[in-house]
Design a protein around this motif. Structure first.
Motif, mmCIF file in Angstrom:
data_model
loop_
_atom_site.group_PDB
_atom_site.id
_atom_site.type_symbol
_atom_site.label_atom_id
_atom_site.label_comp_id
_atom_site.label_asym_id
_atom_site.label_seq_id
_atom_site.Cartn_x
_atom_site.Cartn_y
_atom_site.Cartn_z
ATOM 1 N N LEU A 202 0.855 -1.186 0.000
ATOM 2 C CA LEU A 202 0.000 0.000 0.000
ATOM 3 C C LEU A 202 0.891 1.236 0.000
ATOM 4 C CD1 LEU A 202 -2.918 -0.836 2.491
ATOM 5 C CD2 LEU A 202 -2.914 -0.953 -0.011
ATOM 6 N N ASP A 203 0.792 2.032 -1.055
ATOM 7 C CA ASP A 203 1.551 3.275 -1.121
ATOM 8 C C ASP A 203 0.875 4.375 -0.311
ATOM 9 O OD1 ASP A 203 3.415 2.232 -3.123
ATOM 10 O OD2 ASP A 203 1.691 2.294 -4.471
ATOM 11 N N ILE A 204 -0.445 4.366 -0.318
ATOM 12 C CA ILE A 204 -1.235 5.374 0.402
ATOM 13 C C ILE A 204 -2.211 4.633 1.309
ATOM 14 C CG2 ILE A 204 -2.839 7.302 0.176
ATOM 15 C CD1 ILE A 204 -1.681 7.735 -2.660
ATOM 16 N N LEU A 205 -2.260 5.051 2.570
ATOM 17 C CA LEU A 205 -3.089 4.365 3.563
ATOM 18 C C LEU A 205 -4.008 5.359 4.245
ATOM 19 C CD1 LEU A 205 -3.709 1.777 5.218
ATOM 20 C CD2 LEU A 205 -1.930 2.521 6.821
ATOM 21 N N MET A 206 -5.308 5.068 4.247
ATOM 22 C CA MET A 206 -6.305 5.863 4.953
ATOM 23 C C MET A 206 -6.641 5.139 6.246
ATOM 24 S SD MET A 206 -8.516 6.515 1.519
ATOM 25 C CE MET A 206 -7.881 7.523 0.173
ATOM 26 N N VAL A 207 -6.358 5.784 7.378
ATOM 27 C CA VAL A 207 -6.385 5.078 8.656
ATOM 28 C C VAL A 207 -7.248 5.819 9.681
ATOM 29 C CG1 VAL A 207 -4.198 6.202 9.274
ATOM 30 C CG2 VAL A 207 -4.932 4.181 10.532
ATOM 31 N N PRO A 208 -8.160 5.097 10.382
ATOM 32 C CA PRO A 208 -8.950 5.727 11.437
ATOM 33 C C PRO A 208 -8.090 6.015 12.678
ATOM 34 C CG PRO A 208 -9.454 3.381 11.309
ATOM 35 C CD PRO A 208 -8.526 3.681 10.167
ATOM 36 N N VAL A 209 -8.275 7.202 13.258
ATOM 37 C CA VAL A 209 -7.404 7.621 14.368
ATOM 38 C C VAL A 209 -8.226 8.053 15.582
ATOM 39 C CG1 VAL A 209 -5.500 8.284 12.855
ATOM 40 C CG2 VAL A 209 -7.249 9.981 13.417
ATOM 41 N N MET B 263 -3.534 0.469 16.418
ATOM 42 C CA MET B 263 -3.633 0.991 15.062
ATOM 43 C C MET B 263 -2.262 1.396 14.544
ATOM 44 S SD MET B 263 -6.049 1.304 12.795
ATOM 45 C CE MET B 263 -7.614 1.541 13.641
ATOM 46 N N SER B 264 -1.437 1.943 15.418
ATOM 47 C CA SER B 264 -0.098 2.344 14.979
ATOM 48 C C SER B 264 0.736 1.131 14.570
ATOM 49 C CB SER B 264 0.614 3.129 16.086
ATOM 50 O OG SER B 264 0.905 2.303 17.205
ATOM 51 N N ARG B 265 0.519 -0.004 15.223
ATOM 52 C CA ARG B 265 1.249 -1.216 14.829
ATOM 53 C C ARG B 265 0.854 -1.652 13.419
ATOM 54 N NH1 ARG B 265 0.871 -2.783 20.455
ATOM 55 N NH2 ARG B 265 -1.094 -3.889 20.086
ATOM 56 N N VAL B 266 -0.424 -1.519 13.082
ATOM 57 C CA VAL B 266 -0.878 -1.846 11.733
ATOM 58 C C VAL B 266 -0.230 -0.903 10.722
ATOM 59 C CG1 VAL B 266 -2.887 -1.936 10.195
ATOM 60 C CG2 VAL B 266 -3.067 -2.825 12.525
ATOM 61 N N VAL B 267 -0.193 0.393 11.054
ATOM 62 C CA VAL B 267 0.402 1.386 10.158
ATOM 63 C C VAL B 267 1.884 1.108 9.954
ATOM 64 C CG1 VAL B 267 0.945 3.839 9.876
ATOM 65 C CG2 VAL B 267 -1.306 3.144 10.735
#
Length: 278
Positions: free
Chosen positions: A198-205, A216-220
């Motif tokens: 994934l070059d670009i990731l949209m992540v819930p924060v 969530m940070s571990r996934v990122v």
């Protein structure tokens, strides 16, 4: 003589199958993903993809620029070089600037989907299935290829609902763009393998409505995308999420809600870009 007679009897079945197999292959073939990789941690798992002419055309243009606009909550509006318009977690409340060609949805809460999408949308992709089976999307729309990786969700009562959501992946202009949706659990090795690059990731924060900031940070960190776009911020300030990352990640705050990205303009270091309105 018996073997000759058997061969002659068997010949019609061979001819029948030889005629059916190409048609069957056309029906079951899926577009070839440029972003999906085989996880070395799972040596026995092979994710087979079959290239179709439409898919090859959809992913051939790697020189274009993709425009991504934050609309609100977890809705982004993605505009491809070929004019395809995609709205993520479309709920009908946060209106994109023009009618989307494709909308993706997740079932977690009513602000992530609508059962009454605006007329004229060509592709409405649910991240779940009503029968509980995993959703399975492989859609070519113009110069975009869209697929999904099913995930579980946490119900209002706290129990986990299997295959209730999806991570949607958009392959456009050589870029691999992933939207984590309403992710409620850390991903498995199989899911990481199905996602691929994934070059670009949209992540819930939000820090808890989906997953805690640390999880969530571990996934990122594992996905290691070049550009990270926060979304779904409710409650804690964005700084709480940002403090989860060390000096290996750059942080930037945009003065607009949009960013234009190409495969050549991706940042060299992983960068968390907070678009205006998040």
């Amino acid at each position: 003589m018996q073997s000759i007679r058997f061969s002659l009897l068997f010949l019609p079945f061979v001819l029948l199958l030889s005629g059916l197999l190409p048609a069957l292959a056309q029906e079951t073939a899926k577009p070839a993903s440029q972003c999906q990789m085989i996880a070395q941690a799972l040596p026995e798992v092979v994710f087979a993809r079959f290239a179709l002419p439409a898919a090859e055309l959809a992913q051939a243009q790697a020189d274009g620029t993709v425009r991504i606009t934050y609309i609100g909550h977890s809705t982004f509006f993605i505009e491809t070089p070929g004019g395809i318009r995609i709205a993520t977690d479309y709920n009908g409340w946060y209106k994109p600037p023009s009618l989307p060609t494709v909308v993706t949805m997740n079932k977690a809460h009513s602000n992530h989907y609508t059962l009454s999408p605006q007329p004229g949308i060509e592709h409405v992709l649910h991240g779940w299935r009503d029968d509980g089976a995993p959703a399975d999307h492989d859609v070519v729309a113009g110069d975009a290829y869209i697929r999904n990786v099913p995930t579980d969700i946490r119900s209002w009562g706290g129990a986990m609902e299997e295959n209730g959501n999806s991570i949607f992946i958009f392959e456009i202009a050589g870029l691999c763009i992933g939207h984590l949706g309403h992710l409620h659990h850390e991903l498995t090795e199989k899911q990481y393998a199905e996602i691929g690059r994934l070059d670009i990731l949209m992540v819930p924060v939000d820090g808890g409505l989906t997953m805690g900031a640390e999880s969530m940070s571990r996934v990122v960190e594992r996905l290691r995308s070049a550009l990270i776009l926060p979304m779904h911020r409710r409650g804690p300030p964005i700084d709480r999420f940002l403090t989860m990352f060390d000096e290996d990640f750059d942080v930037s705050f945009a003065d607009t809600a949009s960013v234009e990205v190409s495969i050549r303009s991706l940042p060299r270091r992983p960068t968390i870009l907070v678009l205006k309105g998040v």
